[in-house]
Design a protein around this motif. Structure first.
Motif, mmCIF file in Angstrom:
data_model
loop_
_atom_site.group_PDB
_atom_site.id
_atom_site.type_symbol
_atom_site.label_atom_id
_atom_site.label_comp_id
_atom_site.label_asym_id
_atom_site.label_seq_id
_atom_site.Cartn_x
_atom_site.Cartn_y
_atom_site.Cartn_z
ATOM 1 N N LEU A 4 0.709 -1.276 -0.074
ATOM 2 C CA LEU A 4 0.108 -0.017 0.164
ATOM 3 C C LEU A 4 0.965 1.142 0.200
ATOM 4 C CD1 LEU A 4 -2.908 1.411 0.277
ATOM 5 C CD2 LEU A 4 -2.476 1.457 2.976
ATOM 6 N N GLU A 5 0.663 2.249 -1.064
ATOM 7 C CA GLU A 5 1.342 3.466 -0.995
ATOM 8 C C GLU A 5 0.307 4.616 -0.927
ATOM 9 O OE1 GLU A 5 3.662 3.680 -4.659
ATOM 10 O OE2 GLU A 5 4.425 1.704 -4.205
ATOM 11 N N VAL A 6 0.680 5.566 0.004
ATOM 12 C CA VAL A 6 -0.091 6.721 -0.055
ATOM 13 C C VAL A 6 0.875 7.854 -0.057
ATOM 14 C CG1 VAL A 6 -1.948 8.009 1.686
ATOM 15 C CG2 VAL A 6 -1.673 5.337 1.660
ATOM 16 N N HIS A 7 0.206 8.847 -0.966
ATOM 17 C CA HIS A 7 1.055 10.004 -1.217
ATOM 18 C C HIS A 7 0.101 11.235 -1.129
ATOM 19 C CE1 HIS A 7 4.412 7.623 -2.453
ATOM 20 N NE2 HIS A 7 3.731 6.757 -2.947
ATOM 21 N N GLY A 8 0.355 12.445 -0.696
ATOM 22 C CA GLY A 8 -0.294 13.676 -0.646
ATOM 23 C C GLY A 8 -1.543 13.467 -0.076
ATOM 24 N N PHE A 9 -1.977 12.516 0.661
ATOM 25 C CA PHE A 9 -3.372 12.450 1.164
ATOM 26 C C PHE A 9 -3.431 12.787 2.702
ATOM 27 C CE2 PHE A 9 -6.886 10.083 2.433
ATOM 28 C CZ PHE A 9 -7.904 9.835 1.534
ATOM 29 N N ARG A 10 -4.367 13.854 2.954
ATOM 30 C CA ARG A 10 -4.686 14.415 4.164
ATOM 31 C C ARG A 10 -3.552 14.708 4.920
ATOM 32 N NH1 ARG A 10 -10.366 15.705 5.430
ATOM 33 N NH2 ARG A 10 -11.590 13.925 4.620
ATOM 34 N N GLU A 39 -9.328 5.925 5.447
ATOM 35 C CA GLU A 39 -9.949 6.512 4.411
ATOM 36 C C GLU A 39 -9.264 6.678 3.143
ATOM 37 O OE1 GLU A 39 -11.625 11.113 3.800
ATOM 38 O OE2 GLU A 39 -9.802 10.773 5.048
ATOM 39 N N ALA A 40 -8.087 6.408 3.024
ATOM 40 C CA ALA A 40 -7.110 6.330 1.882
ATOM 41 C C ALA A 40 -7.360 4.700 1.099
ATOM 42 C CB ALA A 40 -5.727 6.425 2.137
ATOM 43 N N ILE A 41 -7.603 3.728 1.899
ATOM 44 C CA ILE A 41 -7.944 2.471 1.447
ATOM 45 C C ILE A 41 -9.516 2.456 0.790
ATOM 46 C CG2 ILE A 41 -8.199 0.050 1.888
ATOM 47 C CD1 ILE A 41 -6.205 0.468 4.336
ATOM 48 N N TYR A 42 -10.250 3.262 1.507
ATOM 49 C CA TYR A 42 -11.776 3.203 1.231
ATOM 50 C C TYR A 42 -11.726 3.973 -0.072
ATOM 51 C CZ TYR A 42 -16.744 3.978 1.982
ATOM 52 O OH TYR A 42 -18.118 4.187 1.926
ATOM 53 N N PHE A 43 -10.918 5.050 -0.052
ATOM 54 C CA PHE A 43 -11.137 5.838 -1.408
ATOM 55 C C PHE A 43 -10.430 5.158 -2.630
ATOM 56 C CE2 PHE A 43 -8.321 8.747 -4.268
ATOM 57 C CZ PHE A 43 -9.464 9.384 -4.886
ATOM 58 N N ARG A 46 -13.790 2.812 -3.301
ATOM 59 C CA ARG A 46 -14.947 3.367 -3.706
ATOM 60 C C ARG A 46 -14.846 4.710 -4.458
ATOM 61 N NH1 ARG A 46 -19.779 1.586 0.770
ATOM 62 N NH2 ARG A 46 -18.922 -0.405 1.269
ATOM 63 N N VAL A 47 -13.642 5.007 -4.596
ATOM 64 C CA VAL A 47 -13.369 6.376 -5.186
ATOM 65 C C VAL A 47 -14.231 7.708 -4.623
ATOM 66 C CG1 VAL A 47 -13.179 7.436 -7.585
ATOM 67 C CG2 VAL A 47 -13.223 4.986 -7.360
ATOM 68 N N ARG A 48 -14.295 7.527 -3.397
ATOM 69 C CA ARG A 48 -15.053 8.642 -2.760
ATOM 70 C C ARG A 48 -14.538 8.262 -1.231
ATOM 71 N NH1 ARG A 48 -19.866 7.166 0.134
ATOM 72 N NH2 ARG A 48 -20.522 4.983 -0.388
ATOM 73 N N SER A 49 -14.749 9.467 -0.276
ATOM 74 C CA SER A 49 -14.635 9.498 1.071
ATOM 75 C C SER A 49 -15.918 9.212 2.039
ATOM 76 C CB SER A 49 -13.967 10.704 1.525
ATOM 77 O OG SER A 49 -13.893 10.896 2.717
ATOM 78 N N PHE A 50 -15.301 8.574 3.067
ATOM 79 C CA PHE A 50 -16.574 8.352 4.126
ATOM 80 C C PHE A 50 -16.599 9.262 4.971
ATOM 81 C CE2 PHE A 50 -12.919 5.818 5.868
ATOM 82 C CZ PHE A 50 -12.498 6.412 7.138
ATOM 83 N N ALA A 63 0.252 19.659 -1.363
ATOM 84 C CA ALA A 63 0.339 18.759 -2.342
ATOM 85 C C ALA A 63 -0.388 18.927 -3.682
ATOM 86 C CB ALA A 63 -0.092 17.356 -1.862
ATOM 87 N N GLU A 64 0.140 18.329 -4.739
ATOM 88 C CA GLU A 64 -0.666 18.484 -6.129
ATOM 89 C C GLU A 64 -1.667 17.710 -6.134
ATOM 90 O OE1 GLU A 64 2.263 18.473 -8.885
ATOM 91 O OE2 GLU A 64 3.283 20.507 -8.592
ATOM 92 N N GLU A 65 -1.467 16.564 -5.621
ATOM 93 C CA GLU A 65 -2.567 15.402 -5.755
ATOM 94 C C GLU A 65 -2.558 14.597 -4.412
ATOM 95 O OE1 GLU A 65 -1.961 12.826 -9.015
ATOM 96 O OE2 GLU A 65 0.010 12.085 -8.349
ATOM 97 N N ALA A 66 -3.575 13.911 -4.211
ATOM 98 C CA ALA A 66 -3.669 12.684 -3.407
ATOM 99 C C ALA A 66 -3.804 11.337 -4.199
ATOM 100 C CB ALA A 66 -5.085 13.057 -2.653
ATOM 101 N N ARG A 67 -2.984 10.616 -3.714
ATOM 102 C CA ARG A 67 -2.826 9.190 -4.698
ATOM 103 C C ARG A 67 -2.727 8.239 -3.661
ATOM 104 N NH1 ARG A 67 2.180 7.565 -6.920
ATOM 105 N NH2 ARG A 67 3.085 9.497 -6.345
ATOM 106 N N VAL A 68 -3.223 7.071 -3.967
ATOM 107 C CA VAL A 68 -3.175 5.805 -3.422
ATOM 108 C C VAL A 68 -3.160 4.771 -4.312
ATOM 109 C CG1 VAL A 68 -4.435 4.059 -1.610
ATOM 110 C CG2 VAL A 68 -4.961 6.703 -1.699
ATOM 111 N N VAL A 69 -2.227 3.758 -4.272
ATOM 112 C CA VAL A 69 -1.819 2.659 -4.907
ATOM 113 C C VAL A 69 -1.806 1.448 -4.208
ATOM 114 C CG1 VAL A 69 -0.131 1.626 -6.457
ATOM 115 C CG2 VAL A 69 -0.445 4.267 -6.685
ATOM 116 N N ALA A 70 -2.204 0.220 -4.522
ATOM 117 C CA ALA A 70 -2.292 -1.012 -4.104
ATOM 118 C C ALA A 70 -1.735 -1.976 -4.873
ATOM 119 C CB ALA A 70 -3.228 -1.137 -3.110
#
Length: 349
Positions: A4-10, A39-43, A46-50, A63-70
Motif C-alpha cells: 500500500l502506497e499513500v502520497h499527498g493524502f490528508r 480513508e485512503a484504502i476506502y477511497f 469506492r473512489v470517494r471518502s466516508f 500537495a498537488e494530488e492525493a494518490r493511493v496505490v495498492a
C-alpha cells in the motif's frame, strides 16, 4: 493487499506499507492520521471518502494530488485526486469505471457512523443493498444502471405529459425493476442466516428480523404496481413505486429496531449486519478488506472481545485502529502493528 502506497493524502506523510495479510492494528492519538489511513484504502475501493463529499479535501496541504496505490494479487490498483478530477488506474492502464477497482477491492467500513444504517433514511440502506448485491451478482451494476436510466426517462415523460414516451419506457422499467428486485432478494436471502446467528449470539434476543421491502407490495407484479399508480404518477410527475424506494427493515417482533432496542443493542445489530456481509463475500470466494475505526470507543470490553474474535476468526484482511492498543483484547492473533504520530506511519517491531 500485499503493498500500500499513500502520497499527498490528508495529513499523512508519504507512506509505503507491506500490510499483514490478516490483521493490521493502527494505534495513535486523536488527529494523528489513523482514520486518514483507512480513508485512503476506502477511497481506492469506492473512489470517494466516508468523511466528506468533497474529494478535493483529500489532497494534503501543499500537495498537488492525493494518490493511493495498492498491489493485490496480480492486480495493481491506483486512484489519484487532483483538484476537480479523479484518475483511476488498473494494471498500468486507465480504468474508466469505479466498479473496475471496487470489484477487485471489496471494502467494508465500521466506524462511529455505522449506526446511521439503522437510524437514517432508506437511502443509506439502499446503498448497503446495492454495494452488497454488486459484489455477489456479476450483472447487477448494469441492471441497476438500466433501471435508473429507464426511471429518469419515464419521470421526464410524466413531468411534461408525454404519454407516448411514458408508455414506451414503462415496459422497460418493469423489466429492469424485476431484475434488480430479484438480485437484491437473493443477496438478502443469503445474508439473513449469517446476520441472524450473529445477532442472536451477541444480543441474546429472539424474534429479530431482517426484511427486504422492495418498494411496493410484495405480492404484486411490477406491471400491476405501475398500472395501479399510473394516475397518481401522472398527477405528481414522477414514479412513486419501484426499487428506487426499496428499504431494509430491521425489527424485533415487528417493531422497528430503532424503537425496540437500546442504543447499545442497536450498535451490535448493525455491526452484525456489516460483518455478516463480509462473511458472505468470503464464502462466495471474494477477498474483502475490513476497515474498523476505533471500535473500542463504541463497544464495552466484553462485546469488543466477542466481535473481534469473530472478525479475526476468518482470513479476511483487517485494518483496526485504536487510540491505545491496551484497550484491545490481549489474545488477538498475530499481525502487524503500526503507530501513527503526526501523520507518520511506523511499523512496530
Amino acid at each position: 493487499m500485499e503493498r500500500l502506497e499513500v502520497h499527498g493524502f490528508r495529513n499523512l506523510a508519504d507512506t509505503q506499507l507491506r500490510p499483514h495479510p490478516h490483521l493490521n492494528v493502527v494505534t495513535g492519538p486523536n488527529g494523528a492520521g489513523k482514520t486518514s489511513l483507512l480513508e485512503a484504502i476506502y477511497f481506492l475501493s469506492r473512489v470517494r471518502s466516508f468523511r466528506t463529499r468533497q474529494n478535493d479535501r483529500l489532497i494534503g496541504w501543499g500537495a498537488e494530488e492525493a494518490r493511493v496505490v495498492a498491489v493485490r494479487g496480480h492486480d495493481r490498483l491506483g486512484a489519484a485526486r487532483t483538484p476537480g478530477h479523479t484518475r483511476l488506474r488498473l494494471n498500468g492502464a486507465d480504468a474508466h469505471t469505479r466498479s473496475a477497482l471496487a470489484a477487485r477491492l471489496p471494502v467494508q467500513l465500521m466506524n462511529t457512523e455505522h449506526q446511521r444504517l439503522l437510524l437514517d433514511g432508506p437511502r443509506v440502506r439502499r446503498q448497503f443493498l446495492d454495494w452488497g448485491t454488486f459484489h455477489l451478482e456479476p450483472d447487477y451494476r448494469e441492471l441497476a444502471q438500466r433501471y435508473q436510466h429507464a426511471l429518469r426517462q419515464r419521470n421526464a415523460a410524466l413531468r411534461v405529459g408525454d404519454r407516448r414516451s411514458e408508455q414506451a419506457w414503462t415496459p422497460v422499467l418493469i423489466r429492469c425493476a424485476a431484475a434488480v428486485d430479484v438480485a437484491r432478494q437473493r443477496f438478502i436471502e443469503a445474508l439473513r442466516p449469517i446476520w441472524s446467528e450473529f445477532a442472536r449470539q451477541w444480543l441474546g434476543l429472539e424474534s429479530l428480523e431482517l426484511r427486504y421491502y422492495r418498494g411496493a407490495a410484495a405480492e404484486l407484479p411490477w406491471e400491476r404496481v405501475l398500472d395501479e399508480q399510473l394516475e397518481r404518477d401522472r398527477t405528481a410527475g414522477f414514479t412513486h413505486r419501484g426499487p428506487h424506494r426499496a428499504d431494509l427493515i430491521l425489527s424485533r417482533d415487528r417493531i422497528p429496531a430503532a424503537d425496540a432496542l437500546s442504543r447499545g443493542q442497536q450498535k451490535l445489530l448493525v455491526v452484525a449486519l456489516l460483518i455478516a456481509e463480509v462473511k458472505l463475500w468470503s464464502r462466495q470466494g471474494l477477498t474483502p478488506v475490513l476497515l474498523i475505526d476505533d471500535l473500542p470507543a463504541e463497544l464495552d470490553p466484553a462485546h469488543l472481545h466477542t466481535v473481534l474474535d469473530t472478525v479475526t476468526g476468518d482470513p479476511t484482511q483487517v485494518f483496526l485502529t485504536a487510540i491505545d492498543g491496551a484497550a484491545l483484547p490481549t489474545d488477538l492473533p498475530p499481525g502487524q502493528w503500526y503507530q501513527v504520530c503526526e501523520g507518520r506511519v511506523s511499523a512496530m517491531v
